[in-house]
Design a protein around this motif. Structure first.
Motif, PDB file in Angstrom:
ATOM      1  N   GLN A  52       0.788  -1.100   0.051  1.00  0.00           N
ATOM      2  CA  GLN A  52       0.010   0.004  -0.051  1.00  0.00           C
ATOM      3  C   GLN A  52       0.892   1.212  -0.056  1.00  0.00           C
ATOM      4  O   GLN A  52       1.668   1.613   1.062  1.00  0.00           O
ATOM      5  CB  GLN A  52      -0.820   0.204   1.191  1.00  0.00           C
ATOM      6  CG  GLN A  52      -1.914   1.188   0.904  1.00  0.00           C
ATOM      7  CD  GLN A  52      -3.016   1.015   2.296  1.00  0.00           C
ATOM      8  OE1 GLN A  52      -2.877   0.063   3.108  1.00  0.00           O
ATOM      9  NE2 GLN A  52      -4.108   1.605   2.095  1.00  0.00           N
ATOM     10  N   ALA A  53       0.835   2.093  -1.044  1.00  0.00           N
ATOM     11  CA  ALA A  53       1.466   3.344  -1.047  1.00  0.00           C
ATOM     12  C   ALA A  53       0.642   4.404  -0.580  1.00  0.00           C
ATOM     13  O   ALA A  53      -0.874   4.134  -0.735  1.00  0.00           O
ATOM     14  CB  ALA A  53       1.717   3.600  -2.461  1.00  0.00           C
ATOM     15  N   PRO A  54       1.094   5.513   0.147  1.00  0.00           N
ATOM     16  CA  PRO A  54       0.386   6.663   0.311  1.00  0.00           C
ATOM     17  C   PRO A  54      -0.849   7.011  -0.565  1.00  0.00           C
ATOM     18  O   PRO A  54      -0.397   7.296  -1.595  1.00  0.00           O
ATOM     19  CB  PRO A  54       1.463   7.793   0.716  1.00  0.00           C
ATOM     20  CG  PRO A  54       2.679   7.086   0.809  1.00  0.00           C
ATOM     21  CD  PRO A  54       2.712   5.709  -0.060  1.00  0.00           C
ATOM     22  N   GLY A  55      -2.001   7.038   0.064  1.00  0.00           N
ATOM     23  CA  GLY A  55      -2.970   7.690  -0.909  1.00  0.00           C
ATOM     24  C   GLY A  55      -3.524   6.670  -1.603  1.00  0.00           C
ATOM     25  O   GLY A  55      -4.565   7.010  -2.647  1.00  0.00           O
ATOM     26  N   LYS A  56      -3.148   5.199  -1.850  1.00  0.00           N
ATOM     27  CA  LYS A  56      -3.327   4.444  -2.855  1.00  0.00           C
ATOM     28  C   LYS A  56      -4.277   3.407  -1.894  1.00  0.00           C
ATOM     29  O   LYS A  56      -4.048   3.016  -0.797  1.00  0.00           O
ATOM     30  CB  LYS A  56      -2.399   3.936  -3.712  1.00  0.00           C
ATOM     31  CG  LYS A  56      -1.937   4.804  -4.677  1.00  0.00           C
ATOM     32  CD  LYS A  56      -0.907   4.320  -5.387  1.00  0.00           C
ATOM     33  CE  LYS A  56      -0.502   5.420  -6.621  1.00  0.00           C
ATOM     34  NZ  LYS A  56       0.500   4.920  -7.731  1.00  0.00           N
ATOM     35  N   THR A 100       7.839   1.667  -4.137  1.00  0.00           N
ATOM     36  CA  THR A 100       7.759   2.185  -2.965  1.00  0.00           C
ATOM     37  C   THR A 100       6.402   2.046  -2.117  1.00  0.00           C
ATOM     38  O   THR A 100       5.303   2.632  -2.872  1.00  0.00           O
ATOM     39  CB  THR A 100       7.820   3.742  -3.006  1.00  0.00           C
ATOM     40  OG1 THR A 100       9.372   3.666  -3.370  1.00  0.00           O
ATOM     41  CG2 THR A 100       7.815   4.489  -1.541  1.00  0.00           C
ATOM     42  N   ALA A 101       6.309   1.418  -1.187  1.00  0.00           N
ATOM     43  CA  ALA A 101       5.086   1.417  -0.300  1.00  0.00           C
ATOM     44  C   ALA A 101       5.282   0.370   1.026  1.00  0.00           C
ATOM     45  O   ALA A 101       6.601   0.152   1.248  1.00  0.00           O
ATOM     46  CB  ALA A 101       4.148   0.433  -1.222  1.00  0.00           C
ATOM     47  N   GLN A 141       8.314  -1.150   5.498  1.00  0.00           N
ATOM     48  CA  GLN A 141       8.231  -0.258   4.581  1.00  0.00           C
ATOM     49  C   GLN A 141       9.561  -0.375   3.459  1.00  0.00           C
ATOM     50  O   GLN A 141      10.461  -0.879   3.791  1.00  0.00           O
ATOM     51  CB  GLN A 141       8.566   1.094   5.459  1.00  0.00           C
ATOM     52  CG  GLN A 141       8.722   2.247   4.239  1.00  0.00           C
ATOM     53  CD  GLN A 141       7.412   2.641   3.654  1.00  0.00           C
ATOM     54  OE1 GLN A 141       6.457   2.557   4.081  1.00  0.00           O
ATOM     55  NE2 GLN A 141       7.508   2.968   2.260  1.00  0.00           N
ATOM     56  N   ARG A 151      -4.601  -0.828  -0.913  1.00  0.00           N
ATOM     57  CA  ARG A 151      -3.721  -1.886  -0.716  1.00  0.00           C
ATOM     58  C   ARG A 151      -3.975  -2.711  -1.978  1.00  0.00           C
ATOM     59  O   ARG A 151      -5.299  -3.121  -2.322  1.00  0.00           O
ATOM     60  CB  ARG A 151      -4.018  -2.430   0.471  1.00  0.00           C
ATOM     61  CG  ARG A 151      -3.068  -3.614   1.005  1.00  0.00           C
ATOM     62  CD  ARG A 151      -3.250  -4.034   2.233  1.00  0.00           C
ATOM     63  NE  ARG A 151      -3.031  -3.150   3.183  1.00  0.00           N
ATOM     64  CZ  ARG A 151      -3.227  -3.207   4.616  1.00  0.00           C
ATOM     65  NH1 ARG A 151      -3.172  -4.440   5.185  1.00  0.00           N
ATOM     66  NH2 ARG A 151      -3.175  -2.151   5.317  1.00  0.00           N
ATOM     67  N   THR A 181      11.065   1.668   0.339  1.00  0.00           N
ATOM     68  CA  THR A 181      11.378   2.875  -0.394  1.00  0.00           C
ATOM     69  C   THR A 181      12.467   2.687  -1.264  1.00  0.00           C
ATOM     70  O   THR A 181      13.553   2.387  -1.261  1.00  0.00           O
ATOM     71  CB  THR A 181      11.677   4.146   0.601  1.00  0.00           C
ATOM     72  OG1 THR A 181      10.919   3.905   1.654  1.00  0.00           O
ATOM     73  CG2 THR A 181      11.827   5.269  -0.065  1.00  0.00           C
TER      74      THR A 181
END
Length: 124
Positions: free
Chosen positions: A39-43, A90-91, A119, A45, A121
């Motif tokens: 799960q990336a920020p704002g997206k 990245t997620a 995490q 899973r 990155t």
């Protein structure tokens, strides 16, 4: 009670590799379908890969040819080898199980136990 603990995340440059591990409670990895999600920020899973009790695997199109899921039944551990990493990888990566011997695809709703995540990155 099923317990899943991920490790192995970190920061790498594009093109690099990482291996994630998911340590599962006894018999979980050997008996059940195990999956990796991210799960990336704002997206949302999304499913990355899964492996069933007889080691059949499924991959999301976005990671085919770059990621490999495997498991060591003796260690109750599932791995995700990630090669040729891209910034879009990245997620937060999560391990999960559906508690079924067969894998119900890569839909998040089909998996009922989750780890806390690790995490990843990837910088360009």
């Amino acid at each position: 009670q099923v317990q899943l603990v991920e490790s192995g995340g970190g920061s790498v440059q594009a093109g690099g590799s990482l291996r994630l591990s998911c340590a599962a409670s006894a018999y979980t990895a050997s008996s059940y379908c195990m999956g990796w999600f991210r799960q990336a920020p704002g997206k949302e899973r999304e499913g990355v890969a899964n492996i069933d009790n007889v080691q059949r695997t499924t991959y999301a199109d976005s990671v085919k040819g770059r990621f490999t899921i495997s498991k060591d039944n003796a260690k109750n551990t599932v791995y995700l080898q990630m090669n040729s990493l891209k910034p879009e990888d990245t997620a937060m990566y999560y391990c999960a199980t559906s508690q079924t011997s067969w894998c119900p695809g890569l839909l998040r709703s089909e998996y009922n136990y989750w780890g806390q995540g690790t995490q990843v990155t990837v910088s360009s």
